[in-house]
Design a protein around this motif. Structure first.
Motif, PDB file in Angstrom:
ATOM      1  N   TRP A  59       0.816  -1.210   0.000  1.00  0.00           N
ATOM      2  CA  TRP A  59       0.000   0.000   0.000  1.00  0.00           C
ATOM      3  C   TRP A  59       0.850   1.261   0.000  1.00  0.00           C
ATOM      4  CZ3 TRP A  59      -4.512  -0.173  -1.853  1.00  0.00           C
ATOM      5  CH2 TRP A  59      -5.322  -1.291  -1.679  1.00  0.00           C
ATOM      6  N   GLN A  60       2.050   1.196   0.550  1.00  0.00           N
ATOM      7  CA  GLN A  60       2.955   2.338   0.479  1.00  0.00           C
ATOM      8  C   GLN A  60       3.413   2.569  -0.963  1.00  0.00           C
ATOM      9  OE1 GLN A  60       5.946   1.200   3.336  1.00  0.00           O
ATOM     10  NE2 GLN A  60       4.998   2.389   4.983  1.00  0.00           N
ATOM     11  N   ILE A  61       3.688   1.470  -1.675  1.00  0.00           N
ATOM     12  CA  ILE A  61       4.091   1.587  -3.076  1.00  0.00           C
ATOM     13  C   ILE A  61       2.920   2.073  -3.924  1.00  0.00           C
ATOM     14  CG2 ILE A  61       4.868   0.300  -5.107  1.00  0.00           C
ATOM     15  CD1 ILE A  61       6.507  -1.457  -3.273  1.00  0.00           C
ATOM     16  N   VAL A  62       1.702   1.614  -3.604  1.00  0.00           N
ATOM     17  CA  VAL A  62       0.515   2.092  -4.322  1.00  0.00           C
ATOM     18  C   VAL A  62       0.346   3.591  -4.109  1.00  0.00           C
ATOM     19  CG1 VAL A  62      -2.012   2.009  -4.403  1.00  0.00           C
ATOM     20  CG2 VAL A  62      -0.696  -0.112  -4.301  1.00  0.00           C
ATOM     21  N   PHE A  63       0.560   4.052  -2.885  1.00  0.00           N
ATOM     22  CA  PHE A  63       0.464   5.491  -2.604  1.00  0.00           C
ATOM     23  C   PHE A  63       1.504   6.248  -3.418  1.00  0.00           C
ATOM     24  CE2 PHE A  63       1.570   9.390  -0.416  1.00  0.00           C
ATOM     25  CZ  PHE A  63       0.331   9.905  -0.045  1.00  0.00           C
ATOM     26  N   ASN A  64       2.735   5.744  -3.435  1.00  0.00           N
ATOM     27  CA  ASN A  64       3.821   6.361  -4.188  1.00  0.00           C
ATOM     28  C   ASN A  64       3.478   6.409  -5.675  1.00  0.00           C
ATOM     29  OD1 ASN A  64       6.750   7.272  -4.175  1.00  0.00           O
ATOM     30  ND2 ASN A  64       6.928   5.511  -5.526  1.00  0.00           N
ATOM     31  N   TYR A  65       2.929   5.317  -6.199  1.00  0.00           N
ATOM     32  CA  TYR A  65       2.538   5.222  -7.606  1.00  0.00           C
ATOM     33  C   TYR A  65       1.413   6.205  -7.931  1.00  0.00           C
ATOM     34  CZ  TYR A  65       0.356   3.264 -11.816  1.00  0.00           C
ATOM     35  OH  TYR A  65      -0.203   3.116 -13.058  1.00  0.00           O
ATOM     36  N   PHE A 130      -7.062   6.260  -0.923  1.00  0.00           N
ATOM     37  CA  PHE A 130      -7.482   4.924  -0.489  1.00  0.00           C
ATOM     38  C   PHE A 130      -6.310   4.166   0.115  1.00  0.00           C
ATOM     39  CE2 PHE A 130      -8.290   0.384  -1.234  1.00  0.00           C
ATOM     40  CZ  PHE A 130      -9.516   0.253  -0.583  1.00  0.00           C
ATOM     41  N   ALA A 131      -5.131   4.295  -0.508  1.00  0.00           N
ATOM     42  CA  ALA A 131      -3.936   3.641   0.026  1.00  0.00           C
ATOM     43  C   ALA A 131      -3.597   4.192   1.411  1.00  0.00           C
ATOM     44  CB  ALA A 131      -2.760   3.843  -0.930  1.00  0.00           C
ATOM     45  N   ALA A 132      -3.743   5.516   1.574  1.00  0.00           N
ATOM     46  CA  ALA A 132      -3.486   6.122   2.882  1.00  0.00           C
ATOM     47  C   ALA A 132      -4.436   5.565   3.942  1.00  0.00           C
ATOM     48  CB  ALA A 132      -3.625   7.635   2.794  1.00  0.00           C
ATOM     49  N   ILE A 139      -6.735  11.032   7.668  1.00  0.00           N
ATOM     50  CA  ILE A 139      -6.860  12.057   6.620  1.00  0.00           C
ATOM     51  C   ILE A 139      -7.262  13.370   7.292  1.00  0.00           C
ATOM     52  CG2 ILE A 139      -7.849  12.599   4.373  1.00  0.00           C
ATOM     53  CD1 ILE A 139      -6.258  10.021   4.445  1.00  0.00           C
ATOM     54  N   THR A 140      -6.308  14.003   7.921  1.00  0.00           N
ATOM     55  CA  THR A 140      -6.553  15.257   8.627  1.00  0.00           C
ATOM     56  C   THR A 140      -6.371  16.443   7.692  1.00  0.00           C
ATOM     57  OG1 THR A 140      -4.235  15.427   9.294  1.00  0.00           O
ATOM     58  CG2 THR A 140      -5.727  14.211  10.775  1.00  0.00           C
ATOM     59  N   VAL A 141      -6.686  17.626   8.199  1.00  0.00           N
ATOM     60  CA  VAL A 141      -6.486  18.851   7.416  1.00  0.00           C
ATOM     61  C   VAL A 141      -5.009  19.012   7.077  1.00  0.00           C
ATOM     62  CG1 VAL A 141      -6.652  21.368   7.443  1.00  0.00           C
ATOM     63  CG2 VAL A 141      -8.504  19.987   8.418  1.00  0.00           C
ATOM     64  N   GLY A 142      -4.146  18.709   8.041  1.00  0.00           N
ATOM     65  CA  GLY A 142      -2.714  18.819   7.814  1.00  0.00           C
ATOM     66  C   GLY A 142      -2.238  17.862   6.731  1.00  0.00           C
ATOM     67  N   PHE A 143      -2.758  16.623   6.765  1.00  0.00           N
ATOM     68  CA  PHE A 143      -2.377  15.642   5.742  1.00  0.00           C
ATOM     69  C   PHE A 143      -2.848  16.104   4.370  1.00  0.00           C
ATOM     70  CE2 PHE A 143      -3.376  12.059   3.005  1.00  0.00           C
ATOM     71  CZ  PHE A 143      -2.198  11.327   3.036  1.00  0.00           C
ATOM     72  N   MET A 144      -4.096  16.568   4.269  1.00  0.00           N
ATOM     73  CA  MET A 144      -4.626  16.990   2.982  1.00  0.00           C
ATOM     74  C   MET A 144      -3.877  18.203   2.448  1.00  0.00           C
ATOM     75  SD  MET A 144      -6.767  14.895   1.866  1.00  0.00           S
ATOM     76  CE  MET A 144      -7.172  15.896   0.434  1.00  0.00           C
ATOM     77  N   PHE A 145      -3.472  19.093   3.339  1.00  0.00           N
ATOM     78  CA  PHE A 145      -2.682  20.253   2.905  1.00  0.00           C
ATOM     79  C   PHE A 145      -1.359  19.782   2.305  1.00  0.00           C
ATOM     80  CE2 PHE A 145       0.665  23.380   3.800  1.00  0.00           C
ATOM     81  CZ  PHE A 145       0.163  24.477   3.111  1.00  0.00           C
ATOM     82  N   GLY A 146      -0.676  18.875   3.002  1.00  0.00           N
ATOM     83  CA  GLY A 146       0.582  18.348   2.487  1.00  0.00           C
ATOM     84  C   GLY A 146       0.390  17.582   1.190  1.00  0.00           C
ATOM     85  N   ASN A 215       7.086  12.199  -6.403  1.00  0.00           N
ATOM     86  CA  ASN A 215       6.356  11.285  -5.520  1.00  0.00           C
ATOM     87  C   ASN A 215       7.181  10.667  -4.399  1.00  0.00           C
ATOM     88  OD1 ASN A 215       7.893   9.756  -7.336  1.00  0.00           O
ATOM     89  ND2 ASN A 215       6.408   8.101  -7.422  1.00  0.00           N
ATOM     90  N   TYR A 216       8.436  10.305  -4.657  1.00  0.00           N
ATOM     91  CA  TYR A 216       9.183   9.557  -3.647  1.00  0.00           C
ATOM     92  C   TYR A 216       9.423  10.356  -2.378  1.00  0.00           C
ATOM     93  CZ  TYR A 216      12.990   7.138  -1.272  1.00  0.00           C
ATOM     94  OH  TYR A 216      13.770   6.533  -0.316  1.00  0.00           O
ATOM     95  N   TYR A 217      10.009  11.535  -2.509  1.00  0.00           N
ATOM     96  CA  TYR A 217      10.320  12.330  -1.316  1.00  0.00           C
ATOM     97  C   TYR A 217       9.060  12.851  -0.624  1.00  0.00           C
ATOM     98  CZ  TYR A 217      15.166  11.961  -2.764  1.00  0.00           C
ATOM     99  OH  TYR A 217      16.402  11.461  -3.101  1.00  0.00           O
ATOM    100  N   PRO A 218       8.042  13.310  -1.376  1.00  0.00           N
ATOM    101  CA  PRO A 218       6.784  13.663  -0.701  1.00  0.00           C
ATOM    102  C   PRO A 218       6.151  12.469   0.010  1.00  0.00           C
ATOM    103  CG  PRO A 218       6.860  14.689  -2.854  1.00  0.00           C
ATOM    104  CD  PRO A 218       8.020  13.746  -2.790  1.00  0.00           C
ATOM    105  N   SER A 219       6.275  11.264  -0.576  1.00  0.00           N
ATOM    106  CA  SER A 219       5.725  10.071   0.070  1.00  0.00           C
ATOM    107  C   SER A 219       6.434   9.776   1.381  1.00  0.00           C
ATOM    108  CB  SER A 219       5.826   8.858  -0.866  1.00  0.00           C
ATOM    109  OG  SER A 219       4.964   8.997  -1.975  1.00  0.00           O
ATOM    110  N   LEU A 220       7.750   9.982   1.404  1.00  0.00           N
ATOM    111  CA  LEU A 220       8.495   9.780   2.651  1.00  0.00           C
ATOM    112  C   LEU A 220       7.928  10.651   3.766  1.00  0.00           C
ATOM    113  CD1 LEU A 220      12.239   9.702   1.474  1.00  0.00           C
ATOM    114  CD2 LEU A 220      10.822   7.757   2.156  1.00  0.00           C
ATOM    115  N   ILE A 221       7.563  11.885   3.397  1.00  0.00           N
ATOM    116  CA  ILE A 221       7.033  12.831   4.377  1.00  0.00           C
ATOM    117  C   ILE A 221       5.598  12.473   4.760  1.00  0.00           C
ATOM    118  CG2 ILE A 221       6.438  15.248   4.800  1.00  0.00           C
ATOM    119  CD1 ILE A 221       8.707  15.992   2.859  1.00  0.00           C
ATOM    120  N   LEU A 222       4.744  12.266   3.759  1.00  0.00           N
ATOM    121  CA  LEU A 222       3.326  12.038   4.012  1.00  0.00           C
ATOM    122  C   LEU A 222       3.073  10.704   4.712  1.00  0.00           C
ATOM    123  CD1 LEU A 222       1.889  13.326   0.615  1.00  0.00           C
ATOM    124  CD2 LEU A 222       1.673  14.442   2.835  1.00  0.00           C
ATOM    125  N   LEU A 223       3.923   9.719   4.459  1.00  0.00           N
ATOM    126  CA  LEU A 223       3.756   8.406   5.075  1.00  0.00           C
ATOM    127  C   LEU A 223       4.575   8.266   6.355  1.00  0.00           C
ATOM    128  CD1 LEU A 223       3.863   6.129   1.893  1.00  0.00           C
ATOM    129  CD2 LEU A 223       1.862   7.048   3.084  1.00  0.00           C
TER     130      LEU A 223
END
Length: 263
Positions: A59-65, A130-132, A139-146, A215-223
């Motif tokens: 699911w982390q890879i799906v999010f990244n994809y 969905f992956a998140a 799925i908070t306001v902070g997450f959606m902003f990021g 996607n990769y570096y933002p995914s590191l942060i968001l996940l």
């Protein structure tokens, strides 16, 4: 403000033209869904036996994809045609951009629109969220902003690379061949976390052709896969700024060099 209003007026005109080809849109929409679904299925098959890929779960890879896909879809919808700069220069049709009392860059950016590619954007957005959820991320306001900022950044990175490479046409008359050669790099970054590759590849997709910033570096942060988020934020902002400067420099120098080539 007048330039911004003009841009949106030109986009509206493009939407009206596109409305005449609804069947083509529907066919393309479902085609893209099948392609994206097949890609996710292949990832699932690969991880069915290995479970993780360098500490990245399915699911982390799906999010990244899907984050990559949403950025690519939005970029392709509004900015992919910037690569047509090569054709305009070779055929001499770039002259009309210079004759009109409107910014040549604005005319180039608003020349076309590809509604079909919004399928990638929509699929990517839904898939990433969905992956998140499957990863039990709130799925908070902070997450959606990021998340939204990450998409804006990804679209910017795609457009900055495309624009910078396309501007090479002012000197070589050819640039699309360079863009085509980056397709495999894009696909590798889209489908897999770049941590599985060697240092040379990671350097290329972080600095030279910074698709990893999509996607990769933002995914590191968001996940929450890294502890010191601000280091990555500064790195992304710095590379973004450098590519923006490069694109602006090449465009201005190219305009001064352009004389009109004719057909």
């Amino acid at each position: 403000m007048e330039s911004v209003q003009l841009y949106f007026d030109l986009i509206k005109a493009g939407l009206k033209r596109f409305a005449e080809y609804r069947s083509s849109f529907i066919a393309g929409f479902f085609g893209l869904i099948m392609i994206n679904g097949s890609s996710i299925l292949l990832i699932w098959v690969m991880l069915k036996n290995f479970h993780t890929l360098n500490e990245w779960t399915f699911w982390q890879i799906v999010f990244n994809y899907c984050l990559f896909l949403s950025c690519l879809g939005f970029h392709n919808t509004f900015f992919r045609h910037i690569s047509d700069l090569e054709n305009h220069i070779v055929n001499g049709t770039f002259d009309r951009f210079l004759l009109r009392p409107v910014s040549p860059l604005l005319q180039l950016a608003s020349e076309k629109i590809s509604i079909t590619d919004l399928c990638d954007f929509t699929t990517g957005m839904i898939g990433a969220l969905f992956a998140a959820k499957m990863l039990h991320i709130q799925i908070t306001v902070g997450f959606m902003f990021g998340f939204i900022v990450s998409i804006i950044n990804g679209v910017y990175v795609f457009t900055a690379i495309l624009f910078s490479v396309s501007c090479i046409s002012f000197w070589t008359m050819k640039s699309k061949s360079i863009l085509y050669s980056t397709n495999e790099i894009q696909e590798s970054v889209q489908h897999y976390p770049i941590s599985i590759f060697n240092k040379a590849f990671k350097f290329i997709v972080t600095v030279l052709l910074p698709y990893g910033l999509v996607n990769y570096y933002p995914s590191l942060i968001l996940l929450n896969k890294v502890n010191v988020h601000w280091v990555y934020v500064i790195m992304i902002a710095l590379v973004d700024m450098i590519y923006g400067v490069i694109g602006a420099f090449l465009w201005r120098r190219g305009l001064k060099r352009y004389n009109g080539s004719g057909s």
